[in-house]
Each structure stands twice: as structure tokens, then as C-alpha cells.
Design an enzyme around this catalytic site. Structure first.
Site, PDB file in Angstrom:
ATOM      1  N   THR A   1       4.960  -8.620  15.235  1.00  0.00           N
ATOM      2  CA  THR A   1       3.815  -9.321  14.667  1.00  0.00           C
ATOM      3  C   THR A   1       2.819  -8.257  14.226  1.00  0.00           C
ATOM      4  O   THR A   1       2.664  -7.244  14.920  1.00  0.00           O
ATOM      5  CB  THR A   1       3.127 -10.177  15.766  1.00  0.00           C
ATOM      6  OG1 THR A   1       4.099 -11.068  16.285  1.00  0.00           O
ATOM      7  CG2 THR A   1       1.965 -10.970  15.235  1.00  0.00           C
TER       8      THR A   1
ATOM      9  N   THR B   1       0.808  -1.221   0.000  1.00  0.00           N
ATOM     10  CA  THR B   1       0.000   0.000   0.000  1.00  0.00           C
ATOM     11  C   THR B   1       0.841   1.271   0.000  1.00  0.00           C
ATOM     12  O   THR B   1       0.477   2.270  -0.618  1.00  0.00           O
ATOM     13  CB  THR B   1      -0.908  -0.005   1.257  1.00  0.00           C
ATOM     14  OG1 THR B   1      -1.631  -1.228   1.271  1.00  0.00           O
ATOM     15  CG2 THR B   1      -1.869   1.151   1.263  1.00  0.00           C
TER      16      THR B   1
ATOM     17  N   CYS C   1       0.263 -17.897  22.287  1.00  0.00           N
ATOM     18  CA  CYS C   1       0.015 -16.595  22.948  1.00  0.00           C
ATOM     19  C   CYS C   1       0.891 -15.548  22.261  1.00  0.00           C
ATOM     20  O   CYS C   1       2.005 -15.847  21.843  1.00  0.00           O
ATOM     21  CB  CYS C   1       0.425 -16.638  24.413  1.00  0.00           C
ATOM     22  SG  CYS C   1      -0.586 -17.724  25.403  1.00  0.00           S
TER      23      CYS C   1
HETATM   24  N1  ASP Z   1      -2.125  -6.101   1.236  1.00  0.00           N
HETATM   25  C1  ASP Z   1      -1.135  -5.080   1.440  1.00  0.00           C
HETATM   26  C2  ASP Z   1       0.228  -5.750   1.456  1.00  0.00           C
HETATM   27  O1  ASP Z   1       0.599  -6.340   2.432  1.00  0.00           O
HETATM   28  C3  ASP Z   1      -1.389  -4.336   2.690  1.00  0.00           C
HETATM   29  C4  ASP Z   1      -0.330  -3.310   3.021  1.00  0.00           C
HETATM   30  O2  ASP Z   1       0.466  -2.916   2.220  1.00  0.00           O
HETATM   31  O3  ASP Z   1      -0.333  -2.841   4.149  1.00  0.00           O
HETATM   32  O4  ASP Z   1       0.901  -5.698   0.469  1.00  0.00           O
END
Ligand code: ASP
Length: 343
Positions: free
Chosen positions: A168, A16, A281
């Protein structure tokens, strides 16, 4: 002491962060990183020189795999002497997996490799991409006595810098998308950029960078749940060429004491397949032998993943299997912290 400005290489893999919205159609499309300085003029205020390199075809990080990890490692290897730091732009979905794997692949790393991404595209009005990108570059260019301050693979997101192999992804919507539950933040960005020096990784600076590109993907990951059947477990353990299985157990490394389960594990270990116990966990550690429900695992030779994340457990396993070390050494090495991934 070097007088020139630090040189940072920005590696764009996709995700993104590298998208812009077409205001007419609303469609997201990849951004041309060659025009980065024009699009984000704020970058010129940073006291460093920035070069960019991009994957030929940027990907959504859901399509990440070991070949792409090797591609990133090779870009870093090729440019290691010329640059003082690296910023990897990556989709957030699998960023912790890639960044953890890279921490094992880059042995004796003495420069920063900062992974970052964003929840909203760079062209969006309320984007988190600009802050994440600008501060990641700033962190990567920090110097102490002419040498990079940070000497490890880390992940920067929403005002925090983490050790990458401790992270994570915990949220698909919030800007604060990552957490490091078993290790303190390496830095926090507020009015000041506060570096927690005592938590930074201290590599042996006498040693040269070794880039490991041999990874073994003949592994499996099982998450236990009450009611899991022996058919499911057996089918995973009978996968052809399987070399190791990571089991996400309950709490402090506990599992059912039913005979069929322990018998399958014993049989698997006797075939030379490694079994690693990590906890499902998000925080805390495996302590085999603490409860009766994990004592048997310890006795039959299950390897403890201690407080490692699932993402780091997978990367460490692929890397160590690629090293072809003896069975005895394998257990000792896996249970040891190699890149600060376990306590
Ligand atoms: N689906 C996208 C990716 O991991 C989400 C992002 O970029 O945050 O490439």
C-alpha cells in the site's frame, strides 16, 4: 545452465520516475527512454542486457485503468519467452493497484515482474529514481541455477522489495512510500542485497503462463464510518449491473449491527451480488464471528477478505468476476490465497 547474461525488459508507463526537470523553466517533462543508458551510465555496470519499451503516451498513474493493465500484461506476454525478467516503471500513486491486479492476471508466472517508481524525477539532484531503477533491474536479473530467482510480481522502493499484492502507498512525501504490513519483505538492499528466500512465492514450474485479460469492473468499494446513512449504502447497492461490493469494515471485520444495515446486505446477497469484508486497518485481518458485530455477516454469507489489502481485494475481484465461476466456488476461491495475497 544458461551462460548468457540475463535479458531484462524495462516497461515505461509514466509517472515521476520518467521525468526530467528543464533547468531553465523548472517544468517536468517525460524523458526519452531510448537514451536511458546514456543518461544513467551506471546501468552498464549491471551484468545484464536491457531493452526498453514505453507507452506511446506515458501517463500519470492517477489515470491508470484496466485497459492500461491489459496493455502491460500484453507486453509481458509478447516478450515472455525472450526475456528473463521485467521491470515496470509506474507512477507511485496507483502502483500497488496495478501491480496487485497484474499478480492475478499473470497466472503461473515464473519470472520476475518488478514494479518501481520514485518520489523525485530521475533528473533531480536528490532523486531516489536511480537507486530504485538500478536495484529493480538487479533484482529482476538475479538467477539461481540458470533460472530467475524471483518468480512473482513484486514492488521495489527505497531499499526494499515487497510482494506487490501486499503493498500500500503510505506516504506522499517520504522516500519510503510503501509498506507491506501483513507480509515480510522479500529482499532488502544494503551493503548486500539480502533475499529472504523462504518468503518468495513458489509457483508450479510445470504450468505454463496464462495471461487473463477479462476483468469485470462492475464493482464498488464502501468505507464504513460511524453515521453512514442507509441512503448512501442503498444508492451504491442499487448501481445498475453491480456484481460485487467490497466493504471496508472496522478492526477485525466489524460493522454496525443496526437492522437496516444487515437487512440491506441480506437483500443484496439474495440478488446474487457478492459482498466482501475487508478491514480498513492497514495491518491485521478480518475474523468474522470473533465479535458479535461481525457474527451476522458470517451467517448471511459475506465473503472474508482476511488480511488482504484494499488494492489486492479490488484486483482479485475484477479478475475472479471475469472468470465466470459459480456462486459457491466464487466464495471458496476468493477466500483462498491465489498469488500469496492473503495469509
Ligand atoms: N502522480 C505521480 C504518479 O503516480 C506520482 C509518482 O509518480 O510518484 O504518476
Amino acid at each position: 545452465m544458461s551462460q548468457s547474461k540475463p535479458k531484462i525488459l524495462l516497461i515505461y508507463t509514466g509517472g515521476t520516475i520518467g521525468m526530467v526537470k528543464d533547468f531553465k523553466t523548472g517544468v517536468l517533462r517525460a524523458f526519452d527512454f531510448k537514451t536511458l543508458l546514456e543518461k544513467i551510465p551506471e546501468l552498464q555496470l549491471l551484468d545484464c542486457n536491457i531493452d526498453t519499451v514505453s507507452f506511446k503516451e506515458p501517463i500519470d498513474s492517477s489515470n491508470m485503468n484496466m485497459e492500461y493493465w491489459i496493455q502491460i500484461a500484453e507486453i509481458i506476454e509478447l516478450n515472455y519467452n525472450e526475456f528473463d525478467g521485467f521491470v515496470v516503471l509506474h507512477g507511485s500513486d496507483t502502483m500497488s493497484y496495478t501491480a496487485s491486479a497484474l499478480s492475478f492476471m499473470l497466472e503461473n508466472l515464473a519470472k520476475p515482474v518488478v514494479f518501481t517508481g520514485s518520489q523525485l524525477p530521475i533528473g533531480d539532484l536528490r532523486t531516489d529514481a536511480k537507486e530504485n531503477l538500478i536495484t529493480s533491474i538487479q533484482v529482476a536479473s538475479l538467477q539461481t541455477e540458470g533460472k530467475p530467482t524471483i518468480k512473482e510480481v513484486c514492488l521495489y522502493f527505497e531499499y526494499k522489495l515487497y510482494r506487490a499484492n501486499r503493498t500500500t502507498k503510505i506516504n506522499a512525501e517520504h522516500f519510503q512510500a510503501f509498506a507491506s504490513l501483513n507480509y515480510p519483505d522479500l529482499a532488502e538492499s544494503g551493503v548486500h542485497l539480502k533475499i529472504n528466500n523462504k518468503f518468495l512465492f513458489k509457483p508450479d514450474l510445470e504450468k505454463r503462463l496464462i495471461v487473463h485479460k477479462k476483468l469485470d469492473e462492475n464493482i464498488a468499494l464502501i468505507k464504513l464510518f460511524p453515521g453512514i446513512t442507509n441512503l448512501v449504502i442503498e444508492s451504491v447497492f442499487n448501481t445498475p449491473n453491480l456484481k460485487a461490493v467490497i466493504i471496508e469494515t472496522y478492526g477485525a471485520g466489524n460493522c454496525t449491527t443496526e437492522k437496516w444495515f444487515i437487512d440491506i446486505l441480506k437483500k443484496t446477497i439474495s440478488k446474487g451480488i457478492y459482498i466482501i469484508n475487508i478491514t480498513q486497518c492497514s495491518g491485521g485481518s478480518v475474523m468474522m464471528g470473533h465479535y458479535e458485530t461481525s457474527n451476522e455477516l458470517k451467517k448471511i454469507g459475506v465473503i472474508s477478505g482476511k488480511d488482504i489489502t484494499t488494492e489486492a481485494a479490488l484486483g482479485k475481484l475484477m479478475y475472479l468476476l471475469g472468470q465466470n465461476i459459480s456462486d459457491k466456488l466464487f466464495k471458496i476461491t476468493y477466500e483462498d490465497s491465489l498469488r500469496g495475497e492473503m495469509t
